[in-house]
Design a protein around this motif. Sequence first.
Motif, PDB file in Angstrom:
ATOM      1  N   LEU A   1      15.718  -4.447   5.020  1.00 52.29           N
ATOM      2  CA  LEU A   1      15.245  -4.269   6.391  1.00 52.29           C
ATOM      3  C   LEU A   1      13.914  -3.513   6.351  1.00 52.29           C
ATOM      4  CD1 LEU A   1      18.622  -3.230   8.077  1.00 52.29           C
ATOM      5  CD2 LEU A   1      17.451  -5.427   8.276  1.00 52.29           C
ATOM      6  N   PRO A   2      12.806  -4.238   6.173  1.00 51.35           N
ATOM      7  CA  PRO A   2      11.511  -3.571   6.051  1.00 51.35           C
ATOM      8  C   PRO A   2      11.107  -2.876   7.360  1.00 51.35           C
ATOM      9  CG  PRO A   2      11.226  -5.941   6.219  1.00 51.35           C
ATOM     10  CD  PRO A   2      12.700  -5.686   6.126  1.00 51.35           C
ATOM     11  N   ASP A   3      10.282  -1.837   7.235  1.00 46.58           N
ATOM     12  CA  ASP A   3       9.793  -1.123   8.413  1.00 46.58           C
ATOM     13  C   ASP A   3       8.954  -2.021   9.305  1.00 46.58           C
ATOM     14  OD1 ASP A   3      11.051   1.218   7.643  1.00 46.58           O
ATOM     15  OD2 ASP A   3       9.318   1.914   6.494  1.00 46.58           O
ATOM     16  N   ARG A   4       8.167  -2.881   8.692  1.00 47.17           N
ATOM     17  CA  ARG A   4       7.330  -3.816   9.441  1.00 47.17           C
ATOM     18  C   ARG A   4       7.665  -5.239   9.018  1.00 47.17           C
ATOM     19  NH1 ARG A   4       1.424  -1.325  10.417  1.00 47.17           N
ATOM     20  NH2 ARG A   4       2.177   0.592  11.338  1.00 47.17           N
ATOM     21  N   VAL A   5       7.816  -6.083  10.005  1.00 50.56           N
ATOM     22  CA  VAL A   5       8.095  -7.487   9.727  1.00 50.56           C
ATOM     23  C   VAL A   5       6.759  -8.220   9.612  1.00 50.56           C
ATOM     24  CG1 VAL A   5       9.201  -9.565  10.596  1.00 50.56           C
ATOM     25  CG2 VAL A   5      10.281  -7.355  10.969  1.00 50.56           C
ATOM     26  N   SER A   6       6.624  -8.981   8.528  1.00 47.24           N
ATOM     27  CA  SER A   6       5.381  -9.715   8.313  1.00 47.24           C
ATOM     28  C   SER A   6       5.675 -11.018   7.586  1.00 47.24           C
ATOM     29  CB  SER A   6       4.396  -8.874   7.493  1.00 47.24           C
ATOM     30  OG  SER A   6       4.819  -8.807   6.153  1.00 47.24           O
ATOM     31  N   ASN A   7       4.635 -11.781   7.370  1.00 39.07           N
ATOM     32  CA  ASN A   7       4.776 -13.038   6.655  1.00 39.07           C
ATOM     33  C   ASN A   7       4.385 -12.882   5.188  1.00 39.07           C
ATOM     34  OD1 ASN A   7       5.613 -15.699   6.703  1.00 39.07           O
ATOM     35  ND2 ASN A   7       3.572 -16.501   7.069  1.00 39.07           N
ATOM     36  N   THR A   8       4.324 -11.650   4.712  1.00 36.67           N
ATOM     37  CA  THR A   8       3.978 -11.366   3.328  1.00 36.67           C
ATOM     38  C   THR A   8       5.265 -11.163   2.530  1.00 36.67           C
ATOM     39  OG1 THR A   8       1.967 -10.280   4.062  1.00 36.67           O
ATOM     40  CG2 THR A   8       2.678  -9.849   1.806  1.00 36.67           C
ATOM     41  N   TYR A   9       5.501 -12.075   1.609  1.00 40.83           N
ATOM     42  CA  TYR A   9       6.698 -11.984   0.770  1.00 40.83           C
ATOM     43  C   TYR A   9       6.298 -11.463  -0.600  1.00 40.83           C
ATOM     44  CZ  TYR A   9      10.752 -13.392  -1.966  1.00 40.83           C
ATOM     45  OH  TYR A   9      11.829 -13.395  -2.805  1.00 40.83           O
ATOM     46  N   GLU A  10       6.916 -10.392  -1.028  1.00 39.88           N
ATOM     47  CA  GLU A  10       6.560  -9.753  -2.293  1.00 39.88           C
ATOM     48  C   GLU A  10       7.638  -9.894  -3.358  1.00 39.88           C
ATOM     49  OE1 GLU A  10       5.569  -5.728  -1.348  1.00 39.88           O
ATOM     50  OE2 GLU A  10       3.900  -6.313  -0.069  1.00 39.88           O
ATOM     51  N   GLY A  11       8.675 -10.681  -3.054  1.00 38.37           N
ATOM     52  CA  GLY A  11       9.743 -10.878  -4.025  1.00 38.37           C
ATOM     53  C   GLY A  11       9.448 -12.031  -4.965  1.00 38.37           C
ATOM     54  N   LYS A  12      10.428 -12.359  -5.778  1.00 36.35           N
ATOM     55  CA  LYS A  12      10.283 -13.456  -6.740  1.00 36.35           C
ATOM     56  C   LYS A  12      10.119 -14.771  -5.989  1.00 36.35           C
ATOM     57  CE  LYS A  12      10.954 -10.885 -10.379  1.00 36.35           C
ATOM     58  NZ  LYS A  12       9.967 -10.666 -11.383  1.00 36.35           N
ATOM     59  N   ILE A  13       9.097 -15.520  -6.345  1.00 39.21           N
ATOM     60  CA  ILE A  13       8.747 -16.754  -5.638  1.00 39.21           C
ATOM     61  C   ILE A  13       9.835 -17.817  -5.785  1.00 39.21           C
ATOM     62  CG2 ILE A  13       7.426 -17.906  -7.459  1.00 39.21           C
ATOM     63  CD1 ILE A  13       6.376 -17.638  -3.793  1.00 39.21           C
TER      64      ILE A  13
END
Length: 160
Positions: free
Chosen positions: A7-19
């Motif tokens: 549950l990130p603090d800010r919701v965005s379209n940036t995914y930083e996990g394994k592709i």
Amino acid sequence: MRYLSILPDRVSNTYEGKIFSLWAMYLYLVLITFRSLVHMFADDAGLNSIASIIVFPVIDNVDPNKIIYMLGSFWGGAQIIFLIFSIIVVIKYKNLLPLIWLLFMLDNVLRLITLYLHYPGSEYTTSTAPGSFFGTLVMFLFTFIMFYLSILKKKEIYGS
């Protein structure tokens, strides 16, 4: 090893996990789309044609299958709502992907619990269905692995 927030603090379209987890979600959503549409719109809600549940006999002009198919279609409707939410996430809010994988994983856990608590026995089916215990266990393991990969942070770019 660094982990991403479910549950990130800010919701965005940036995914930083394994592709791989993101690409697996695209494929998983294709499967879920098929399953959801069959449960919602097939005449038998997929319960006989796919799940291999027997067709129950009509007794005194009362067809119990109609109620069973209606309940299966309700389930399909709920699946479509979750599908739409999941599609919105992968299109617009990719950093919520770990949450979606967690929810799909929990869905499979609840399916396994339901099969354990309420499985009526093989006399109610004509063959082994894709949603049987084994198939659901495989899907649980898959969603668990994808959830884990989705919370793993990609390796940092050199120097950043």
